[in-house]
Design a protein around this motif. Structure first.
Motif, mmCIF file in Angstrom:
data_model
loop_
_atom_site.group_PDB
_atom_site.id
_atom_site.type_symbol
_atom_site.label_atom_id
_atom_site.label_comp_id
_atom_site.label_asym_id
_atom_site.label_seq_id
_atom_site.Cartn_x
_atom_site.Cartn_y
_atom_site.Cartn_z
ATOM 1 N N VAL A 51 -11.548 -5.430 9.976
ATOM 2 C CA VAL A 51 -10.749 -5.839 8.823
ATOM 3 C C VAL A 51 -10.309 -4.625 8.006
ATOM 4 C CG1 VAL A 51 -10.827 -7.091 6.641
ATOM 5 C CG2 VAL A 51 -11.780 -8.131 8.693
ATOM 6 N N ALA A 52 -11.233 -3.678 7.772
ATOM 7 C CA ALA A 52 -10.928 -2.543 6.902
ATOM 8 C C ALA A 52 -9.840 -1.651 7.492
ATOM 9 C CB ALA A 52 -12.200 -1.730 6.649
ATOM 10 N N ILE A 53 -9.955 -1.309 8.768
ATOM 11 C CA ILE A 53 -8.941 -0.449 9.380
ATOM 12 C C ILE A 53 -7.597 -1.175 9.430
ATOM 13 C CG2 ILE A 53 -8.306 0.839 11.446
ATOM 14 C CD1 ILE A 53 -10.654 2.002 9.889
ATOM 15 N N GLY A 54 -7.620 -2.484 9.665
ATOM 16 C CA GLY A 54 -6.380 -3.243 9.651
ATOM 17 C C GLY A 54 -5.738 -3.274 8.280
ATOM 18 N N GLU A 55 -6.537 -3.452 7.226
ATOM 19 C CA GLU A 55 -5.987 -3.470 5.876
ATOM 20 C C GLU A 55 -5.403 -2.115 5.497
ATOM 21 O OE1 GLU A 55 -5.554 -5.831 3.706
ATOM 22 O OE2 GLU A 55 -6.434 -7.409 4.946
ATOM 23 N N ALA A 56 -5.987 -1.039 5.976
ATOM 24 C CA ALA A 56 -5.506 0.293 5.622
ATOM 25 C C ALA A 56 -4.213 0.653 6.335
ATOM 26 C CB ALA A 56 -6.575 1.342 5.944
ATOM 27 N N THR A 57 -3.950 0.033 7.474
ATOM 28 C CA THR A 57 -2.766 0.400 8.270
ATOM 29 C C THR A 57 -1.702 -0.685 8.278
ATOM 30 O OG1 THR A 57 -3.880 -0.433 10.267
ATOM 31 C CG2 THR A 57 -4.085 1.909 9.781
ATOM 32 N N GLY A 58 -1.904 -1.733 7.474
ATOM 33 C CA GLY A 58 -0.872 -2.755 7.359
ATOM 34 C C GLY A 58 -0.879 -3.802 8.443
ATOM 35 N N ARG A 59 -1.870 -3.858 9.267
ATOM 36 C CA ARG A 59 -1.945 -4.904 10.286
ATOM 37 C C ARG A 59 -3.188 -5.755 10.021
ATOM 38 N NH1 ARG A 59 -3.461 -0.209 13.297
ATOM 39 N NH2 ARG A 59 -5.615 -0.343 14.071
#
Length: 381
Positions: A160-168
């Protein structure tokens, strides 16, 4: 998810499109005012710089405050998702812990009742031994189930965190699919960490205990050896914990497998890179521990009040009932504290992983490229 492009330093009437920006990512320059000579140069203003409003953490090496900010911001962005995940995962863990330790406490409650009825009974003298054995077994079971639950929450929060940081931003179904797919490897990493940490602590501690066992006399030498052995064991276990701290995030992001993720974590924390990971990781864990102790401490006070009230109301005859209710209330407090703060710890570890790669591997370039592609299509959660 909106694009959120902003233009620091821009003023009205001075906007100029950036030729390197994607089509449509900047505002259209204002039309020249009436009366201005045809072909006159456009008014010169501050050079525009495109900046993306990053929702979780900026795509560059992070400061300690930004790591903590990401660990807290995850609640604002995906509170229902992450708290629901923690409630389910730790709920199953606490049910298993309660079932196993509760079954083992039944004989102890019998010993307590026998001790209350006849303090001179032969079976009552075994209460201390039973309590000690129960404590050891209960701690072992609790540690295993908690470690497994923590690994699953870290898998989900990293995704979730990496997705939130990259817009996906990952949907809830995608998050659970990742947990199911990586559950066994993550549990394997977690259990291997537990075994290595236990052995790393036990060996120096056991060697430090040898002088006391051999001499059978507490002297400065024997006690000093014991203290030194325990301290060395703690330091070695802490070193192993820090070296393997990034293993589960690496497993989620790079899909490296159990041993591949452990080897990857060791490479990412080699040399001087270890100290930052160790320092930030310890700070995160200390804050998590303090928070859980405060929340569970409130329930412990309530449990003690209930226990004393039952003893007073029953003229000291309701000891077993008081112990049962006190244990249940304390476990509820521990469960709630863990559920509320587990996302903070796991999201913080994911941010530490991202910071390490952006700081030493220029991962921010790849993340920025990916984020621009995601935001340019106006992807939504």
């Amino acid at each position: 998810m909106s694009t959120g492009w902003t233009a620091p330093g821009a003023t009205e009437g001075s906007s100029q499109p950036d030729p390197t920006a994607p089509q449509g990512s900047v505002d259209t320059p204002p039309a020249p005012s009436q009366g201005a000579p045809s072909g006159a140069p456009a008014p010169q203003g501050p050079r525009r710089e495109l900046v993306q409003d990053i929702p979780l953490f900026p795509l560059r090496p992070l400061s300690v405050g930004e790591v903590f900010g990401a660990a807290l911001r995850i609640y604002r962005l995906r509170a229902r998702t992450v708290l629901g995940l923690a409630a389910i995962v730790y709920g199953v863990a606490f049910v298993l812990i309660t079932a196993t330790t509760g079954a083992g406490m039944i004989p102890v409650f019998g010993d307590v009742q026998a001790l209350m009825e006849d303090p001179e009974a032969s079976g009552a003298s075994d209460y201390g031994t039973s309590q000690m054995l129960l404590t050891v077994v209960s701690s072992l079971i609790t540690g295993i189930f908690t470690m497994v639950a923590s690994s699953l929450v870290t898998v989900a929060l990293t995704h979730v965190a990496i997705g939130e940081a990259t817009g996906r931003g990952a949907s809830t179904s995608q998050m659970w699919a990742t947990v199911r797919r990586l559950a066994l490897p993550a549990i394997g990493v977690s259990l291997l960490l537990g075994v290595l940490g236990t052995v790393a602590f036990a060996l120096p501690a056991a060697l430090g205990t040898l002088p006391l066992l051999l001499l059978q006399e507490p002297t400065v030498l024997t006690i000093g050896a014991l203290v030194v052995g325990v301290l060395i064991g703690i330091l070695v276990a802490l070193w192993i914990w820090a070296r393997m701290l990034l293993a589960i995030p690496a497993l989620v992001v790079e899909r490296t497998g159990v041993f591949g993720s452990i080897a990857r974590s060791f490479r990412m924390t080699a040399g001087r890179k270890l100290w930052r990971v160790l320092g930030v990781g310890v700070l995160l864990y200390v804050c998590y521990t303090l928070g859980t102790q405060v929340i569970s401490g409130v329930f412990s006070v309530v449990a003690m009040i209930v226990y004393v009230a039952i003893l007073l109301a029953s003229s000291m005859q309701g000891l077993v009932l008081g112990l049962v209710l006190m244990t249940i209330i304390m476990m509820i407090g521990s469960y709630l504290a863990t559920v509320l703060l587990a996302p903070f710890l796991s999201a913080g570890f994911a941010a530490v992983y991202a910071d390490n790669r952006m700081r030493h591997e220029a991962w921010d370039i790849d993340l920025m490229r990916s984020s621009r592609e995601n935001w340019s299509t106006d992807s939504t959660r």
